[in-house]
Design a protein around this motif. Sequence first.
Motif, PDB file in Angstrom:
ATOM      1  N   GLU A 100       7.174  -7.678   5.299  1.00  0.00           N
ATOM      2  CA  GLU A 100       6.237  -6.822   4.567  1.00  0.00           C
ATOM      3  C   GLU A 100       6.835  -5.424   4.351  1.00  0.00           C
ATOM      4  O   GLU A 100       7.745  -5.014   5.065  1.00  0.00           O
ATOM      5  N   VAL A 101       6.285  -4.727   3.372  1.00  0.00           N
ATOM      6  CA  VAL A 101       6.766  -3.371   3.070  1.00  0.00           C
ATOM      7  C   VAL A 101       5.594  -2.403   2.967  1.00  0.00           C
ATOM      8  O   VAL A 101       4.607  -2.677   2.279  1.00  0.00           O
ATOM      9  N   VAL A 102       5.736  -1.287   3.663  1.00  0.00           N
ATOM     10  CA  VAL A 102       4.744  -0.204   3.602  1.00  0.00           C
ATOM     11  C   VAL A 102       5.444   1.056   3.114  1.00  0.00           C
ATOM     12  O   VAL A 102       6.564   1.361   3.547  1.00  0.00           O
ATOM     13  N   ILE A 103       4.823   1.759   2.180  1.00  0.00           N
ATOM     14  CA  ILE A 103       5.352   3.076   1.804  1.00  0.00           C
ATOM     15  C   ILE A 103       4.430   4.140   2.390  1.00  0.00           C
ATOM     16  O   ILE A 103       3.212   3.972   2.433  1.00  0.00           O
ATOM     17  N   TRP A 148       0.294  -0.697   1.676  1.00  0.00           N
ATOM     18  CA  TRP A 148       0.945  -1.988   1.933  1.00  0.00           C
ATOM     19  C   TRP A 148       1.231  -2.616   0.574  1.00  0.00           C
ATOM     20  O   TRP A 148       0.316  -3.022  -0.138  1.00  0.00           O
ATOM     21  N   ILE A 149       2.508  -2.672   0.218  1.00  0.00           N
ATOM     22  CA  ILE A 149       2.899  -3.110  -1.125  1.00  0.00           C
ATOM     23  C   ILE A 149       2.686  -4.613  -1.293  1.00  0.00           C
ATOM     24  O   ILE A 149       3.104  -5.419  -0.464  1.00  0.00           O
ATOM     25  N   ASN A 150       2.052  -4.977  -2.390  1.00  0.00           N
ATOM     26  CA  ASN A 150       1.702  -6.372  -2.658  1.00  0.00           C
ATOM     27  C   ASN A 150       2.949  -7.233  -2.922  1.00  0.00           C
ATOM     28  O   ASN A 150       3.073  -8.336  -2.402  1.00  0.00           O
ATOM     29  N   THR A 151       3.866  -6.713  -3.743  1.00  0.00           N
ATOM     30  CA  THR A 151       5.131  -7.404  -4.036  1.00  0.00           C
ATOM     31  C   THR A 151       6.242  -6.561  -3.425  1.00  0.00           C
ATOM     32  O   THR A 151       6.614  -5.532  -4.000  1.00  0.00           O
ATOM     33  N   PRO A 152       6.763  -6.952  -2.260  1.00  0.00           N
ATOM     34  CA  PRO A 152       7.689  -6.088  -1.510  1.00  0.00           C
ATOM     35  C   PRO A 152       8.880  -5.577  -2.318  1.00  0.00           C
ATOM     36  O   PRO A 152       9.297  -4.424  -2.159  1.00  0.00           O
ATOM     37  N   GLU A 153       9.397  -6.430  -3.230  1.00  0.00           N
ATOM     38  CA  GLU A 153      10.563  -6.025  -4.024  1.00  0.00           C
ATOM     39  C   GLU A 153      10.275  -4.830  -4.926  1.00  0.00           C
ATOM     40  O   GLU A 153      11.196  -4.175  -5.413  1.00  0.00           O
ATOM     41  N   TYR A 162      -4.512   0.645   1.020  1.00  0.00           N
ATOM     42  CA  TYR A 162      -3.835   1.947   0.948  1.00  0.00           C
ATOM     43  C   TYR A 162      -4.834   3.000   1.401  1.00  0.00           C
ATOM     44  O   TYR A 162      -6.042   2.776   1.378  1.00  0.00           O
ATOM     45  N   GLN A 163      -4.311   4.118   1.838  1.00  0.00           N
ATOM     46  CA  GLN A 163      -5.198   5.223   2.208  1.00  0.00           C
ATOM     47  C   GLN A 163      -4.532   6.547   1.889  1.00  0.00           C
ATOM     48  O   GLN A 163      -3.302   6.657   1.892  1.00  0.00           O
ATOM     49  N   ILE A 164      -5.352   7.520   1.573  1.00  0.00           N
ATOM     50  CA  ILE A 164      -4.885   8.895   1.382  1.00  0.00           C
ATOM     51  C   ILE A 164      -5.529   9.692   2.507  1.00  0.00           C
ATOM     52  O   ILE A 164      -6.746   9.627   2.700  1.00  0.00           O
ATOM     53  N   TYR A 165      -4.713  10.371   3.298  1.00  0.00           N
ATOM     54  CA  TYR A 165      -5.249  11.070   4.470  1.00  0.00           C
ATOM     55  C   TYR A 165      -4.674  12.485   4.547  1.00  0.00           C
ATOM     56  O   TYR A 165      -3.694  12.800   3.880  1.00  0.00           O
TER      57      TYR A 165
END
Length: 206
Positions: free
Chosen positions: A2-5, A48-53, A37-40
Motif C-alpha cells: 500500500e501507499v500513503v502520501i 491512502w492512495i487507491n492505485t499505488p502506482e 484521507y484527512q486534512i489536519y
Amino acid sequence: MEVVIAGDIIGSKKNIPDDYLSVIEPILKHYCKEGMYQIYRGDSFQGWINTPELALYASLQIKAALKVKETLDVRIAIGLGHINLIEQNIALSTGSALTRSGELLDSLKEKDQNLMVNSGNPLDFYMNTALKMALLSLNHWTTNGAAVINLIMSRPNITQEELGQQLGIKQATASRRLDRAHWKETQELLHLFHQYYKDVHDATTH
C-alpha cells in the motif's frame, strides 16, 4: 504493497486556508480510497492512495495545483508498506506505510528535499536521487507553468489546442509552457516511479 502520501503546505501562513484546502481536497478525493484521507492541523494532510502506482502522479498534481499561486508549495512524503485499517478511519489506523510517510515528512525540512519516498527497500536511494534531481526543475515551476501542468494532469487526454483554449492562450504558447515546465521529462519520472513501485512490490512478495 500500500501507499500513503503525507504532506505539509508550504506558505500556508501567507494565505487563507481556502486558498489551498479547496485545491488539495478534490485531488485527494480523486486519488485516495473512499474516505481514506484527512486534512489536519489546518495545513497538513495524508491519504491512502487507491492505485499505488499513481502516488507520485497525485503528489505532483497537488504540487502543480498549489504552485498556480506564487506563494504556495508543498512537502510530500510517500510511504510504502502495509496498513492495518482500524474502524474505517485512516487517522486511527496503523502500519508501516503510515509510519514511513509520517516519519519521512517530519524529516523533509532538515533533508532540504520537498518530495521523497520510503519503502524500507534499498531502491529508495535511487528513486530519491531521481526526485532530488527532478526537483531542481519542479520547484521552479512558474505560476503559468504550474497551471498548464495542473490542467494536463487533471485531464490527461486533453489536446494542446484544448489546453490553450482552457487557459485562454494560443496552442503554441501552451506547448512552449509545457516545454519550459519540462513536462516530457516529468512524464519519464512518472514512468520511473511505476517501475520503482513494481520492483519494490515484487521484492516484498517474493
